[in-house]
Design a protein around this motif. Structure first.
Motif, PDB file in Angstrom:
ATOM      1  N   ARG A 153       0.818  -1.214   0.000  1.00  0.00           N
ATOM      2  CA  ARG A 153       0.000   0.000   0.000  1.00  0.00           C
ATOM      3  C   ARG A 153       0.855   1.270   0.000  1.00  0.00           C
ATOM      4  NH1 ARG A 153      -2.707  -3.708  -0.954  1.00  0.00           N
ATOM      5  NH2 ARG A 153      -4.679  -4.332  -0.006  1.00  0.00           N
ATOM      6  N   LEU A 156      -0.622   3.967  -2.337  1.00  0.00           N
ATOM      7  CA  LEU A 156      -1.839   4.569  -1.787  1.00  0.00           C
ATOM      8  C   LEU A 156      -1.503   5.569  -0.692  1.00  0.00           C
ATOM      9  CD1 LEU A 156      -4.913   4.701  -1.516  1.00  0.00           C
ATOM     10  CD2 LEU A 156      -4.777   2.747   0.062  1.00  0.00           C
ATOM     11  N   TRP A 307      -3.377   4.623  -5.653  1.00  0.00           N
ATOM     12  CA  TRP A 307      -3.988   3.294  -5.767  1.00  0.00           C
ATOM     13  C   TRP A 307      -3.532   2.612  -7.060  1.00  0.00           C
ATOM     14  CZ3 TRP A 307      -7.484   1.079  -9.235  1.00  0.00           C
ATOM     15  CH2 TRP A 307      -8.092  -0.097  -8.819  1.00  0.00           C
ATOM     16  N   ASP A 310       0.106   1.145  -7.109  1.00  0.00           N
ATOM     17  CA  ASP A 310       0.297  -0.176  -6.509  1.00  0.00           C
ATOM     18  C   ASP A 310      -0.015  -1.303  -7.498  1.00  0.00           C
ATOM     19  OD1 ASP A 310       1.072   0.769  -4.001  1.00  0.00           O
ATOM     20  OD2 ASP A 310      -1.007   0.978  -3.339  1.00  0.00           O
TER      21      ASP A 310
END
Length: 446
Positions: A153, A156, A307, A310
């Motif tokens: 993550r 993000l 997002w 990733d």
């Protein structure tokens, strides 16, 4: 999210925060990310001040717009150039003390400005003190938190923390404007100072330097991260980061493309969109509303870009972002008119989503190539962003004076975006090496 059940011994920080690890049902990385978000939010309060206070300062002191602009020029340059040194100092002394000092600098610069009587004091307080303070809580800080605390993550988290700056400006701008109108600019300065001070206790209580301080692995990792060697000096480590980056081709590709990012966002659109719209007969209030909308959409676009980072090759994302930005800038002169037409809104929506969407993939590429040194190296990449912004802010104004319109400035910016896309596409996947090789390289430095 995984339960934190790792036994902790030895370090006092560990005993205080994790004596009973089963109490915490989320990884401490998310706590650090939340505190970082609030810190960036508080630091961003100052970014909403200059435009609102320019006329009140002129009315009270007789200072020209150029004088206030000089203070903000110093602020903008230091905002970029401070980032690599701040990242190096975080390596040397830890995140918590550097973050605390930075917030205090912002609070001091904002609070002391209520007593200023000369323009040099404006440059010192707004330009130097606040510039260093906000620069220490900028992209280098974001890269430090994302790379140290998150194995998964990461994109993000980078997107969310990057969006915090825009969120802070959106929250503070109406407050600062209203307070300045009703009670004067000094009260607005004190609000910004109070916001920065309010974050300091949270930093003292919850911020930690590395996951290993709590006996934890980074979020998503299965093993403790090895402790990085402590640099002998913060400033020397910053210059070492520049030397490590400067001898690699990928650094110059990222720095060049990110400089163009700064030119086409902070330098061109943030500074010159409103006067360009005025040239086409659009009222200032309408143009300002469109620019504010870009700021709102910036938050959504940055988080979504994180997002995507990733899940998608970051080089491909950068290619799409810069090509799309270039096409939109090429069309912009024909989209501006007396009113906000649907075509104008198309530009605003796209440009808002694309505004700093380039940050998460750029940070991830730095991490993949430079490993643990990436926060310091990215600090220099971010410095190039601010240098590019400063050049565009002055250059676009000069072109407007020369030609009577901004058309050539937008066309040149569009061409530069295509150059940035080509630079990002030139980062071959084979160039991305293991962090160990970069560390071996850095150990060979004299």
């Amino acid at each position: 999210m995984p339960l934190v059940r790792t036994p902790v011994v030895g370090n006092s920080d560990r005993v205080t925060l994790a004596a009973n690890p089963t109490r915490f049902r989320i990884h401490w990385a998310w706590v650090v990310a939340a505190v970082s978000f609030v810190a960036i939010l508080g630091a961003a309060g100052f970014r909403s001040i200059p435009g609102v206070m320019m006329n009140p300062l002129h009315d009270e002191f007789g200072w020209s717009h150029g004088t206030v602009g000089l203070a903000m020029s110093v602020n903008m340059m230091l905002y970029g150039l401070t980032a690599p040194f701040a990242a190096a100092l975080m390596d040397r002394f830890g995140v918590r003390p550097v973050l605390t000092v930075s917030l205090l600098l912002i609070a001091t610069g904002s609070a002391c400005s209520i007593a200023m009587t000369a323009s040099w004091q404006l440059v010192l307080l707004w330009g130097v003190l606040v510039g260093i303070g906000t620069g220490s809580i900028s992209m280098g800080f974001v890269a430090t938190i994302a790379t140290r605390w998150f194995d998964q993550r990461r994109g993000l988290v980078t997107g969310v923390l990057t969006a915090a700056s825009a969120t802070g400006q959106l929250l503070f701008l109406p407050v600062v404007a209203a307070v300045t109108t009703q009670h004067g600019w000094r009260w607005a300065s004190m609000i910004v100072a109070a916001a920065s001070l309010a974050v300091v206790p949270l930093v003292a209580l919850f911020m930690r330097n590395r996951p290993a301080d709590l006996g934890l692995a980074p979020y998503g990792a299965t093993a403790l991260a090895p402790g990085a060697p402590v640099p002998a000096g913060g400033f020397s480590a910053a210059f070492d980061g520049l030397r490590i980056g400067a001898r690699t081709r990928v650094f110059w590709l990222l720095a060049g493309s990110f400089a163009i990012c700064g030119m086409t966002t902070n330098g061109l659109i943030a500074t010159h969109f409103i006067p360009a719209a005025n040239d086409h007969g659009m009222p200032t209030t309408v143009a300002a509303g469109l620019l504010a909308t870009i700021g709102i959409l910036d938050v959504v676009g940055t988080v979504f870009s994180g997002w995507l980072t990733d899940r998608v090759d970051p080089r491909l994302l950068l290619l799409i972002y810069y090509v799309g930005r270039g096409l939109s800038l090429l069309l912009l002169p024909s989209l501006l008119s007396r009113r906000a037409e649907p075509s104008t809104w198309v530009f605003v929506i796209f440009y808002g989503l694309d505004w700093v969407a380039t940050v998460p993939p750029t940070i991830v590429l730095c991490r993949e190539y430079f490993g643990d040194r990436s926060p310091v190296v990215f600090g220099w990449v971010f410095a190039s962003h601010q240098v590019g912004a400063a050049i565009a802010a002055a250059g676009a104004g000069w072109l407007r004076d020369l030609n009577g319109n901004y058309d050539l400035a937008f066309q040149l910016a569009a061409g530069l975006c295509m150059v940035a896309a080509a630079l990002c596409l030139s980062i071959r996947k084979a160039q991305v090496t293991r962090p160990e090789s970069i560390q071996a390289d850095s150990s060979a430095l004299p």
